[in-house]
Design a protein around this motif. Structure first.
Motif, PDB file in Angstrom:
ATOM      1  N   SER A   1      67.041 126.471  -4.398  1.00  0.00           N
ATOM      2  CA  SER A   1      68.116 125.588  -3.943  1.00  0.00           C
ATOM      3  C   SER A   1      67.781 124.897  -2.625  1.00  0.00           C
ATOM      4  CB  SER A   1      69.419 126.388  -3.778  1.00  0.00           C
ATOM      5  OG  SER A   1      69.242 127.431  -2.833  1.00  0.00           O
ATOM      6  N   SER A   2      66.550 125.062  -2.154  1.00  0.00           N
ATOM      7  CA  SER A   2      66.160 124.438  -0.884  1.00  0.00           C
ATOM      8  C   SER A   2      64.721 123.952  -0.982  1.00  0.00           C
ATOM      9  CB  SER A   2      66.276 125.429   0.269  1.00  0.00           C
ATOM     10  OG  SER A   2      65.296 126.451   0.152  1.00  0.00           O
ATOM     11  N   ARG A   3      64.379 123.045  -0.095  1.00  0.00           N
ATOM     12  CA  ARG A   3      63.001 122.546  -0.026  1.00  0.00           C
ATOM     13  C   ARG A   3      62.032 123.692   0.231  1.00  0.00           C
ATOM     14  NH1 ARG A   3      59.352 118.826   1.458  1.00  0.00           N
ATOM     15  NH2 ARG A   3      60.681 117.119   0.832  1.00  0.00           N
ATOM     16  N   ARG A   4      62.388 124.605   1.121  1.00  0.00           N
ATOM     17  CA  ARG A   4      61.516 125.722   1.472  1.00  0.00           C
ATOM     18  C   ARG A   4      61.191 126.580   0.248  1.00  0.00           C
ATOM     19  NH1 ARG A   4      62.617 130.830   2.444  1.00  0.00           N
ATOM     20  NH2 ARG A   4      64.858 130.419   2.466  1.00  0.00           N
ATOM     21  N   GLU A   5      62.163 126.763  -0.636  1.00  0.00           N
ATOM     22  CA  GLU A   5      61.931 127.551  -1.844  1.00  0.00           C
ATOM     23  C   GLU A   5      61.178 126.755  -2.903  1.00  0.00           C
ATOM     24  OE1 GLU A   5      65.939 130.332  -1.978  1.00  0.00           O
ATOM     25  OE2 GLU A   5      66.092 128.219  -2.551  1.00  0.00           O
ATOM     26  N   LEU A   6      61.458 125.466  -3.002  1.00  0.00           N
ATOM     27  CA  LEU A   6      60.943 124.672  -4.108  1.00  0.00           C
ATOM     28  C   LEU A   6      59.503 124.211  -3.911  1.00  0.00           C
ATOM     29  CD1 LEU A   6      61.836 123.561  -6.839  1.00  0.00           C
ATOM     30  CD2 LEU A   6      62.659 121.505  -5.668  1.00  0.00           C
ATOM     31  N   LYS A   7      59.138 123.810  -2.691  1.00  0.00           N
ATOM     32  CA  LYS A   7      57.830 123.191  -2.490  1.00  0.00           C
ATOM     33  C   LYS A   7      56.656 124.086  -2.908  1.00  0.00           C
ATOM     34  CE  LYS A   7      54.864 120.678   0.680  1.00  0.00           C
ATOM     35  NZ  LYS A   7      54.677 120.101   2.015  1.00  0.00           N
ATOM     36  N   PRO A   8      56.608 125.361  -2.502  1.00  0.00           N
ATOM     37  CA  PRO A   8      55.461 126.180  -2.928  1.00  0.00           C
ATOM     38  C   PRO A   8      55.421 126.398  -4.436  1.00  0.00           C
ATOM     39  CG  PRO A   8      57.095 127.526  -1.766  1.00  0.00           C
ATOM     40  CD  PRO A   8      57.490 126.104  -1.571  1.00  0.00           C
ATOM     41  N   LEU A   9      56.575 126.399  -5.080  1.00  0.00           N
ATOM     42  CA  LEU A   9      56.594 126.539  -6.533  1.00  0.00           C
ATOM     43  C   LEU A   9      56.007 125.305  -7.204  1.00  0.00           C
ATOM     44  CD1 LEU A   9      60.160 128.074  -6.920  1.00  0.00           C
ATOM     45  CD2 LEU A   9      58.014 129.253  -7.391  1.00  0.00           C
ATOM     46  N   VAL A  10      56.402 124.120  -6.736  1.00  0.00           N
ATOM     47  CA  VAL A  10      55.884 122.883  -7.313  1.00  0.00           C
ATOM     48  C   VAL A  10      54.373 122.801  -7.114  1.00  0.00           C
ATOM     49  CG1 VAL A  10      56.002 120.364  -7.228  1.00  0.00           C
ATOM     50  CG2 VAL A  10      58.090 121.708  -6.996  1.00  0.00           C
ATOM     51  N   GLY A  11      53.889 123.334  -5.995  1.00  0.00           N
ATOM     52  CA  GLY A  11      52.456 123.335  -5.732  1.00  0.00           C
ATOM     53  C   GLY A  11      51.664 124.068  -6.794  1.00  0.00           C
ATOM     54  N   ARG A  12      52.265 125.065  -7.428  1.00  0.00           N
ATOM     55  CA  ARG A  12      51.569 125.826  -8.467  1.00  0.00           C
ATOM     56  C   ARG A  12      51.277 124.975  -9.709  1.00  0.00           C
ATOM     57  NH1 ARG A  12      54.480 131.785  -8.969  1.00  0.00           N
ATOM     58  NH2 ARG A  12      54.916 132.113  -6.746  1.00  0.00           N
ATOM     59  N   LEU A  13      51.980 123.863  -9.860  1.00  0.00           N
ATOM     60  CA  LEU A  13      51.810 123.023 -11.038  1.00  0.00           C
ATOM     61  C   LEU A  13      50.508 122.237 -11.021  1.00  0.00           C
ATOM     62  CD1 LEU A  13      55.435 121.577 -11.245  1.00  0.00           C
ATOM     63  CD2 LEU A  13      54.435 123.244 -12.822  1.00  0.00           C
ATOM     64  N   PHE A  14      49.886 122.132  -9.838  1.00  0.00           N
ATOM     65  CA  PHE A  14      48.717 121.270  -9.677  1.00  0.00           C
ATOM     66  C   PHE A  14      47.504 122.076  -9.229  1.00  0.00           C
ATOM     67  CE2 PHE A  14      52.480 118.695  -9.018  1.00  0.00           C
ATOM     68  CZ  PHE A  14      52.210 117.547  -9.746  1.00  0.00           C
ATOM     69  N   ALA A  15      46.321 121.640  -9.647  1.00  0.00           N
ATOM     70  CA  ALA A  15      45.095 122.233  -9.122  1.00  0.00           C
ATOM     71  C   ALA A  15      44.934 121.849  -7.657  1.00  0.00           C
ATOM     72  CB  ALA A  15      43.892 121.754  -9.937  1.00  0.00           C
ATOM     73  N   ASP A  16      45.303 120.617  -7.331  1.00  0.00           N
ATOM     74  CA  ASP A  16      45.248 120.121  -5.958  1.00  0.00           C
ATOM     75  C   ASP A  16      46.668 120.041  -5.409  1.00  0.00           C
ATOM     76  OD1 ASP A  16      44.837 118.868  -3.560  1.00  0.00           O
ATOM     77  OD2 ASP A  16      44.013 117.017  -4.385  1.00  0.00           O
ATOM     78  N   GLU A  17      47.067 121.042  -4.633  1.00  0.00           N
ATOM     79  CA  GLU A  17      48.436 121.088  -4.128  1.00  0.00           C
ATOM     80  C   GLU A  17      48.742 119.961  -3.159  1.00  0.00           C
ATOM     81  OE1 GLU A  17      49.977 124.806  -2.830  1.00  0.00           O
ATOM     82  OE2 GLU A  17      48.928 125.970  -4.367  1.00  0.00           O
ATOM     83  N   ALA A  18      47.707 119.313  -2.616  1.00  0.00           N
ATOM     84  CA  ALA A  18      47.919 118.199  -1.709  1.00  0.00           C
ATOM     85  C   ALA A  18      48.576 117.011  -2.411  1.00  0.00           C
ATOM     86  CB  ALA A  18      46.602 117.760  -1.081  1.00  0.00           C
TER      87      ALA A  18
ATOM     88  N   ARG B   1      47.854 127.299 -13.714  1.00  0.00           N
ATOM     89  CA  ARG B   1      48.341 128.582 -13.202  1.00  0.00           C
ATOM     90  C   ARG B   1      49.689 128.971 -13.800  1.00  0.00           C
ATOM     91  NH1 ARG B   1      48.164 127.789  -6.830  1.00  0.00           N
ATOM     92  NH2 ARG B   1      48.311 125.576  -7.367  1.00  0.00           N
ATOM     93  N   ILE B   2      50.284 128.102 -14.598  1.00  0.00           N
ATOM     94  CA  ILE B   2      51.587 128.392 -15.188  1.00  0.00           C
ATOM     95  C   ILE B   2      51.422 128.992 -16.580  1.00  0.00           C
ATOM     96  CG2 ILE B   2      53.852 127.466 -15.782  1.00  0.00           C
ATOM     97  CD1 ILE B   2      53.131 127.329 -12.791  1.00  0.00           C
ATOM     98  N   VAL B   3      50.675 128.309 -17.426  1.00  0.00           N
ATOM     99  CA  VAL B   3      50.382 128.795 -18.773  1.00  0.00           C
ATOM    100  C   VAL B   3      48.867 128.868 -18.898  1.00  0.00           C
ATOM    101  CG1 VAL B   3      50.697 128.425 -21.239  1.00  0.00           C
ATOM    102  CG2 VAL B   3      52.451 127.636 -19.640  1.00  0.00           C
ATOM    103  N   PRO B   4      48.286 130.056 -18.881  1.00  0.00           N
ATOM    104  CA  PRO B   4      46.823 130.172 -18.886  1.00  0.00           C
ATOM    105  C   PRO B   4      46.183 129.558 -20.126  1.00  0.00           C
ATOM    106  CG  PRO B   4      47.873 132.338 -19.042  1.00  0.00           C
ATOM    107  CD  PRO B   4      48.960 131.358 -18.878  1.00  0.00           C
ATOM    108  N   VAL B   5      44.967 129.068 -19.949  1.00  0.00           N
ATOM    109  CA  VAL B   5      44.229 128.474 -21.064  1.00  0.00           C
ATOM    110  C   VAL B   5      43.969 129.561 -22.113  1.00  0.00           C
ATOM    111  CG1 VAL B   5      42.152 127.220 -21.741  1.00  0.00           C
ATOM    112  CG2 VAL B   5      43.113 126.894 -19.448  1.00  0.00           C
ATOM    113  N   PRO B   6      44.361 129.321 -23.362  1.00  0.00           N
ATOM    114  CA  PRO B   6      44.186 130.358 -24.387  1.00  0.00           C
ATOM    115  C   PRO B   6      42.744 130.429 -24.891  1.00  0.00           C
ATOM    116  CG  PRO B   6      45.144 128.410 -25.362  1.00  0.00           C
ATOM    117  CD  PRO B   6      45.042 128.129 -23.886  1.00  0.00           C
ATOM    118  N   ASP B   7      42.384 131.592 -25.388  1.00  0.00           N
ATOM    119  CA  ASP B   7      41.092 131.768 -26.043  1.00  0.00           C
ATOM    120  C   ASP B   7      41.256 131.512 -27.539  1.00  0.00           C
ATOM    121  OD1 ASP B   7      39.787 132.556 -23.687  1.00  0.00           O
ATOM    122  OD2 ASP B   7      40.505 134.616 -23.913  1.00  0.00           O
ATOM    123  N   GLY B   8      40.168 131.104 -28.165  1.00  0.00           N
ATOM    124  CA  GLY B   8      40.172 130.961 -29.610  1.00  0.00           C
ATOM    125  C   GLY B   8      40.965 129.780 -30.133  1.00  0.00           C
TER     126      GLY B   8
END
Length: 357
Positions: free
Chosen positions: A244-261, A322-329
């Motif tokens: 519910s805040s920028r402080r909580e949301l920003k690090p989570l959104v960073g996980r969506l990208f390989a380059d958090e910048a 980092r959210i859904v790992p690459v599957p094998d096979g």
């Protein structure tokens, strides 16, 4: 300067990959451009000789501004100079102020209001329909939708129920409800068959559409689809739903990208604004129950959805997801990106989509 997303007015030149005197091909990466939401790489829409680069690194230019001049070697320098002067004058005069822009539209599907944006010719056969992931919206396709439209395809991006500008009623939030919404959306727009492209949750949704109504599906392109493996970053999903805040949301959104910048303040602010809309918390919580099962494992079984589905299929995955790992096979195309491969490596994703058109 391309138009990447409805909110883009200007772009900042970051770095050129070509120089004056280089010969480029259509689709070559030519320049990195930073927008208010995220930086992207512009693919060349033309082929030929780069005669002049107008836009210097660090410059902010409006959408539609000329960035470089491509012309045959036998075109006199005087003609190139004239084009450059005209381009600079257009920027200085404000002549590139936005005119009529495509506007999102609304359609009723099963008693729910669905927002969508359609680009490209309406008469195009088998449009490309783009379906976003959990917590996303149609704007996540900003680097994909416009190039497809420029190719001559009708490209339609929609907001799933509970997301973006669509109504926030998701009912039970089940995969069946979301699947019926997308199928009903195609019917409401009079689309007989479509190339379906889905990211994450949207990948599972379009797979379910292909199972339920295979005659409506010309091809499937799944980008890091939910449900291919039991593993998922449940902490991210629960955290996003609760933030519910920028402080909580920003690090989570960073996980969506390989380059958090790549995560800009504007991108986080837009997500936070969405999360504060009435009904969003309830909608995200309901859909979360569809994504997560016992032990915080994925509840959707996408391979089971695809069993006996006989349509052309492409699976694309960010190697650093980092959210859904690459599957094998699983036969898939790996790209240099995180979970948001269509934003971080749009050129490679576009190549995969175009191969099915």
């Amino acid at each position: 300067m391309p138009k990447w997303g409805l909110s883009m007015k200007t772009g900042k030149i970051v770095d050129w990959f070509v120089s004056e005197g280089d010969t480029i091909a259509k689709g070559d990466d030519i320049v990195d451009i930073e927008t208010d939401k995220i930086a992207g790489t512009l693919e060349s829409p033309v082929e030929g000789l780069v005669r002049r680069i107008i836009a210097e690194p660090g410059s902010d230019l409006p959408v539609g501004a000329v960035l470089a001049v491509v012309a045959p070697a036998d075109v006199p320098d005087a003609e190139i100079d004239a084009v450059v002067e005209e381009a600079r004058a257009a920027v200085e005069s404000g002549a590139l102020e936005e005119g009529d822009e495509p506007e999102p539209q609304l359609v009723e599907v099963g008693g729910r209001t669905i927002s969508y944006l359609s680009l490209g010719p309406d008469e195009a056969d088998a449009p490309v329909v783009l379906v976003h992931g959990y917590g996303g919206d149609k704007n996540s396709w900003l680097f994909v939708q416009q190039p497809l439209a420029e190719d001559g395809h009708r490209a339609i991006a929609l907001d799933l129920p509970g997301h973006g500008a669509s109504g926030k009623d998701v009912g039970d939030g089940s995969l069946n409800t979301l699947t019926e919404t997308v199928t009903g959306f195609l019917d409401a727009l009079g689309v007989g068959r479509a190339h379906l492209v889905g990211h994450s949750l949207g990948g599972a949704v379009v797979a379910a559409v292909a199972r339920a109504a295979p005659g409506k599906v010309a091809s499937l392109t799944l980008i890091a689809p939910a449900g291919f493996t039991p593993e998922v970053d449940a902490e991210y999903l629960r955290g996003f739903a609760a933030a519910s805040s920028r402080r909580e949301l920003k690090p989570l959104v960073g996980r969506l990208f390989a380059d958090e910048a790549l995560v800009t303040r504007q991108l986080v602010d837009d997500l936070l604004r969405y999360k504060r809309l009435d009904g969003v918390d309830k909608a995200l919580t309901a859909v979360l129950g569809t994504l997560l099962g016992d032990g915080d494992r994925q509840a959707i079984d996408t391979p089971a959805l695809l069993k006996d589905v006989d349509v052309p299929l492409t699976v694309v995955w960010g190697a650093s997801d980092r959210i859904v790992p690459v599957p094998d096979g699983v036969e898939l195309t790996r790209v240099d990106a995180g979970h948001m491969a269509h934003m971080e490596a749009p050129g490679e994703v576009l190549t995969a989509i175009r191969a099915r058109l």
